[in-house]
Design a protein around this motif. Sequence first.
Motif, PDB file in Angstrom:
ATOM      1  N   ILE A 118      79.001  -6.978  54.224  1.00 48.62           N
ATOM      2  CA  ILE A 118      78.396  -7.358  52.955  1.00 48.62           C
ATOM      3  C   ILE A 118      79.146  -6.638  51.835  1.00 48.62           C
ATOM      4  O   ILE A 118      79.343  -5.425  51.903  1.00 48.62           O
ATOM      5  CB  ILE A 118      76.896  -6.991  52.910  1.00 48.62           C
ATOM      6  CG1 ILE A 118      76.124  -7.741  54.004  1.00 48.62           C
ATOM      7  CG2 ILE A 118      76.305  -7.256  51.538  1.00 48.62           C
ATOM      8  CD1 ILE A 118      76.035  -9.245  53.816  1.00 48.62           C
ATOM      9  N   MET A 119      79.553  -7.397  50.835  1.00 46.47           N
ATOM     10  CA  MET A 119      80.161  -6.812  49.638  1.00 46.47           C
ATOM     11  C   MET A 119      79.028  -6.439  48.692  1.00 46.47           C
ATOM     12  O   MET A 119      78.148  -7.256  48.417  1.00 46.47           O
ATOM     13  CB  MET A 119      81.080  -7.818  48.936  1.00 46.47           C
ATOM     14  CG  MET A 119      82.351  -8.094  49.674  1.00 46.47           C
ATOM     15  SD  MET A 119      83.481  -9.123  48.704  1.00 46.47           S
ATOM     16  CE  MET A 119      82.545 -10.608  48.525  1.00 46.47           C
ATOM     17  N   VAL A 120      79.066  -5.224  48.196  1.00 48.06           N
ATOM     18  CA  VAL A 120      78.019  -4.715  47.321  1.00 48.06           C
ATOM     19  C   VAL A 120      78.650  -4.261  46.009  1.00 48.06           C
ATOM     20  O   VAL A 120      79.648  -3.532  46.017  1.00 48.06           O
ATOM     21  CB  VAL A 120      77.274  -3.534  47.989  1.00 48.06           C
ATOM     22  CG1 VAL A 120      76.215  -2.954  47.061  1.00 48.06           C
ATOM     23  CG2 VAL A 120      76.652  -3.980  49.314  1.00 48.06           C
ATOM     24  N   LYS A 134      81.906  -2.036  47.331  1.00 43.40           N
ATOM     25  CA  LYS A 134      81.945  -1.343  48.615  1.00 43.40           C
ATOM     26  C   LYS A 134      81.544  -2.342  49.693  1.00 43.40           C
ATOM     27  O   LYS A 134      80.814  -3.308  49.424  1.00 43.40           O
ATOM     28  CB  LYS A 134      81.055  -0.108  48.621  1.00 43.40           C
ATOM     29  CG  LYS A 134      79.575  -0.371  48.448  1.00 43.40           C
ATOM     30  CD  LYS A 134      78.809   0.948  48.418  1.00 43.40           C
ATOM     31  CE  LYS A 134      77.339   0.696  48.122  1.00 43.40           C
ATOM     32  NZ  LYS A 134      76.582   1.956  48.016  1.00 43.40           N
ATOM     33  N   LEU A 135      82.055  -2.116  50.875  1.00 45.36           N
ATOM     34  CA  LEU A 135      81.699  -2.943  52.024  1.00 45.36           C
ATOM     35  C   LEU A 135      80.788  -2.144  52.930  1.00 45.36           C
ATOM     36  O   LEU A 135      81.011  -0.961  53.146  1.00 45.36           O
ATOM     37  CB  LEU A 135      82.937  -3.346  52.823  1.00 45.36           C
ATOM     38  CG  LEU A 135      84.009  -4.171  52.147  1.00 45.36           C
ATOM     39  CD1 LEU A 135      85.089  -4.540  53.159  1.00 45.36           C
ATOM     40  CD2 LEU A 135      83.439  -5.403  51.489  1.00 45.36           C
ATOM     41  N   PHE A 156      84.347   1.063  53.224  1.00 46.29           N
ATOM     42  CA  PHE A 156      85.496   1.070  52.331  1.00 46.29           C
ATOM     43  C   PHE A 156      84.990   0.774  50.938  1.00 46.29           C
ATOM     44  O   PHE A 156      84.066  -0.012  50.756  1.00 46.29           O
ATOM     45  CB  PHE A 156      86.521   0.015  52.755  1.00 46.29           C
ATOM     46  CG  PHE A 156      87.425   0.466  53.855  1.00 46.29           C
ATOM     47  CD1 PHE A 156      88.549   1.223  53.574  1.00 46.29           C
ATOM     48  CD2 PHE A 156      87.152   0.142  55.172  1.00 46.29           C
ATOM     49  CE1 PHE A 156      89.397   1.641  54.581  1.00 46.29           C
ATOM     50  CE2 PHE A 156      87.981   0.556  56.188  1.00 46.29           C
ATOM     51  CZ  PHE A 156      89.121   1.308  55.893  1.00 46.29           C
ATOM     52  N   GLU A 157      85.616   1.392  49.945  1.00 48.27           N
ATOM     53  CA  GLU A 157      85.214   1.192  48.555  1.00 48.27           C
ATOM     54  C   GLU A 157      86.429   0.951  47.691  1.00 48.27           C
ATOM     55  O   GLU A 157      87.498   1.498  47.934  1.00 48.27           O
ATOM     56  CB  GLU A 157      84.490   2.429  48.034  1.00 48.27           C
ATOM     57  CG  GLU A 157      83.173   2.698  48.690  1.00 48.27           C
ATOM     58  CD  GLU A 157      82.389   3.814  48.009  1.00 48.27           C
ATOM     59  OE1 GLU A 157      82.661   4.112  46.839  1.00 48.27           O
ATOM     60  OE2 GLU A 157      81.516   4.377  48.673  1.00 48.27           O
ATOM     61  N   LYS A 184      85.391 -12.993  38.524  1.00 50.63           N
ATOM     62  CA  LYS A 184      85.482 -11.683  37.873  1.00 50.63           C
ATOM     63  C   LYS A 184      86.286 -10.672  38.683  1.00 50.63           C
ATOM     64  O   LYS A 184      86.240  -9.481  38.408  1.00 50.63           O
ATOM     65  CB  LYS A 184      84.077 -11.148  37.603  1.00 50.63           C
ATOM     66  CG  LYS A 184      83.304 -12.037  36.634  1.00 50.63           C
ATOM     67  CD  LYS A 184      81.920 -11.520  36.365  1.00 50.63           C
ATOM     68  CE  LYS A 184      81.212 -12.444  35.367  1.00 50.63           C
ATOM     69  NZ  LYS A 184      79.824 -12.081  35.187  1.00 50.63           N
ATOM     70  N   GLY A 185      86.993 -11.138  39.710  1.00 53.57           N
ATOM     71  CA  GLY A 185      87.854 -10.253  40.489  1.00 53.57           C
ATOM     72  C   GLY A 185      87.199  -9.562  41.669  1.00 53.57           C
ATOM     73  O   GLY A 185      87.856  -8.803  42.384  1.00 53.57           O
ATOM     74  N   TYR A 186      85.922  -9.823  41.896  1.00 54.95           N
ATOM     75  CA  TYR A 186      85.239  -9.177  43.018  1.00 54.95           C
ATOM     76  C   TYR A 186      85.788  -9.654  44.362  1.00 54.95           C
ATOM     77  O   TYR A 186      85.873  -8.884  45.319  1.00 54.95           O
ATOM     78  CB  TYR A 186      83.726  -9.411  42.951  1.00 54.95           C
ATOM     79  CG  TYR A 186      83.052  -8.610  41.876  1.00 54.95           C
ATOM     80  CD1 TYR A 186      82.579  -7.329  42.136  1.00 54.95           C
ATOM     81  CD2 TYR A 186      82.885  -9.129  40.589  1.00 54.95           C
ATOM     82  CE1 TYR A 186      81.954  -6.583  41.148  1.00 54.95           C
ATOM     83  CE2 TYR A 186      82.266  -8.388  39.591  1.00 54.95           C
ATOM     84  CZ  TYR A 186      81.802  -7.122  39.879  1.00 54.95           C
ATOM     85  OH  TYR A 186      81.192  -6.379  38.896  1.00 54.95           O
ATOM     86  N   GLY A 187      86.159 -10.919  44.415  1.00 58.04           N
ATOM     87  CA  GLY A 187      86.718 -11.459  45.652  1.00 58.04           C
ATOM     88  C   GLY A 187      87.997 -10.755  46.052  1.00 58.04           C
ATOM     89  O   GLY A 187      88.204 -10.434  47.223  1.00 58.04           O
ATOM     90  N   ALA A 188      88.864 -10.502  45.079  1.00 55.83           N
ATOM     91  CA  ALA A 188      90.125  -9.801  45.360  1.00 55.83           C
ATOM     92  C   ALA A 188      89.847  -8.396  45.879  1.00 55.83           C
ATOM     93  O   ALA A 188      90.468  -7.946  46.853  1.00 55.83           O
ATOM     94  CB  ALA A 188      90.986  -9.746  44.102  1.00 55.83           C
TER      95      ALA A 188
END
Length: 182
Positions: free
Chosen positions: A64-66, A9-10, A3-4, A103-107
């Motif tokens: 993993i979040m990339v 992307k995950l 998913f992106e 920075k919003g990456y978690g959301a």
Amino acid sequence: MLFESTRVKLRKMTKEDTKLYHKWRNDLEVMHSTSPSLDVYPMKATEDFVEYAILGSDVSKGYIMVDKETETPIGIVSLIHIDYKNQNAECIIDIGEKAFWGKGYGAEGLNLLLDYAFYELNLHRISLRVFSFNERATRLYKKIGFELEGKSREALFRDGKWHDVIHMGILQVEHFKKREAK
């Protein structure tokens, strides 16, 4: 499964991610707001955890979040305690790379995980636990659509004080409505 979002992307966690996960898992600043125990783990314990609890389990899935621009792995999102019969799971998120905090990456990562849980796995409900002192995370979860479901009073002793553990949850229909409204 991939998913992106705009910036994230995950990808499924692999055995090769163990060393990186070990670094994040042993960074007390990273774990301060998310892990009930602030233990330092030997590499063997992390290898065993990744092998059996994440890669070898039907009831846990770790991703993993990339960062898409730099291809930098920045954290992990997971579904744990997946109950397929009752269509429930718990989610966990850790941004291991501190340069990506706030920075919003978690959301983005959490919304991708919810998309996977609700659209692909057809789960009905996702829950999470958050420490009462982690106000930034609590605001994020509410913004995403999680509702307060209760708390375990003074269940965590951290920094010389007792803190509540807040329980939150989101239903599939609530997530779908939130996504359609965008």
